[in-house]
Design an enzyme around this catalytic site. Structure first.
Site, PDB file in Angstrom:
ATOM      1  N   CYS A   1       0.858  -1.183   0.000  1.00 11.78           N
ATOM      2  CA  CYS A   1       0.000   0.000   0.000  1.00 11.78           C
ATOM      3  C   CYS A   1       0.894   1.232   0.000  1.00 11.78           C
ATOM      4  O   CYS A   1       1.754   1.365   0.874  1.00 11.78           O
ATOM      5  CB  CYS A   1      -0.900   0.002   1.240  1.00 11.78           C
TER       6      CYS A   1
ATOM      7  N   CYS B   1      -0.758   3.974  -6.908  1.00 11.39           N
ATOM      8  CA  CYS B   1      -1.596   3.304  -5.907  1.00 11.39           C
ATOM      9  C   CYS B   1      -1.674   1.843  -6.328  1.00 11.39           C
ATOM     10  O   CYS B   1      -1.907   1.546  -7.509  1.00 11.39           O
ATOM     11  CB  CYS B   1      -2.985   3.938  -5.856  1.00 11.39           C
TER      12      CYS B   1
END
Length: 257
Positions: A65, A172
């Site tokens: 992440c 992302c």
């Protein structure tokens, strides 16, 4: 570890390199999304998710992440290293800049324009034309495998992307799950093929290096899969199976008790 299924990209990359690896996926459905949380709150959630994974005595922990890597990596390393190497996820700005052409960075609105991302641009892309593109709602749409929302969010981000970019950095981990849809939306007719730069392959390779393991893609697919949902053992979330990376994990052997 991640708040949701953004970790699938790195997980699939590890699985392709080592089909025999036992994998523990630690997600946080009780606390997601992490993006709107304060850095302190996000760090608390991330540490809890990491400790749930660490209880399974892994050889390494991948923080799958970007947002958690920005805010919680220092705390995670302080808590777990040196016993468990912690590998963060950094947007592939350096290799994109090495390509020389103008490029765009697609990232969450919280990451776009952040000091963290701006520092990466200044350190690795000085002199290269860079456009930061906020992708409103795209990570959430991917998390829920909401086809209409994905289409709308990708189209909106593509409209903010200059026509002359040669590369798009996927800032992302969720975006890597819809990479080809992003390519189709940004690719301009008559221009060279668009280059997409994700982080999953590099992160997986770094994890193997940190534990002194070699890639063995030809190994038997004997690796097990354990899924933790805010610390509780469970099943891979249903939306994960909408993506090739999630489907790759289906043949995995479940641990015996």
């Amino acid at each position: 570890m991640d708040s949701g299924i953004g970790l699938l990209a790195a997980t699939a990359a590890v699985r392709r390199l080592r089909p025999d690896a036992d994998l523990v996926l630690s997600l946080d459905p009780d606390g997601m999304p992490w993006g709107p949380r304060t850095p302190e709150d996000l760090t608390r959630r991330a540490v809890a998710v990491a400790e749930a994974a660490a209880a399974h005595r892994p050889e390494a922990l991948i923080v799958g992440c970007n947002t958690a890597s920005v805010h919680a990596l220092t705390a995670l390393r302080a808590r777990l290293e040196p016993a468990v190497p912690v590998i963060g996820t950094v947007p592939a700005i350096k290799p994109a800049a090495a390509g020389g052409g103008p490029f765009a960075i697609w990232a969450t609105p919280a990451t776009t324009g952040s000091p963290y991302q701006r520092n990466l641009i200044e350190n690795f892309a000085d002199g290269v034309a860079v456009t930061e593109v906020p992708c409103f709602g795209l990570a959430e749409a991917v998390e829920h495998a909401d086809e209409d929302a994905i289409t709308a969010a990708v189209a909106a981000a593509a409209a903010l992307t200059p026509d002359d970019v040669t590369t798009v950095v996927l800032g992302c981990t969720h975006y890597e799950l819809v990479a080809e849809r992003i390519r189709a939306a940004v690719q301009q007719p008559g221009r060279p093929p668009l280059v997409l730069r994700g982080s999953a392959e590099a992160v997986a390779a770094q994890a193997l290096r940190r534990i002194g393991a070699q890639p063995a893609p030809e190994a038997d697919a004997s690796g097990t899969l354990t899924v933790l949902l805010s610390g509780r053992e469970g099943a891979l979330p249903e939306p994960a199976l909408a993506y090739a990376e999630g489907q790759l994990l289906l043949p995995a052997v479940t641990p015996t008790r």
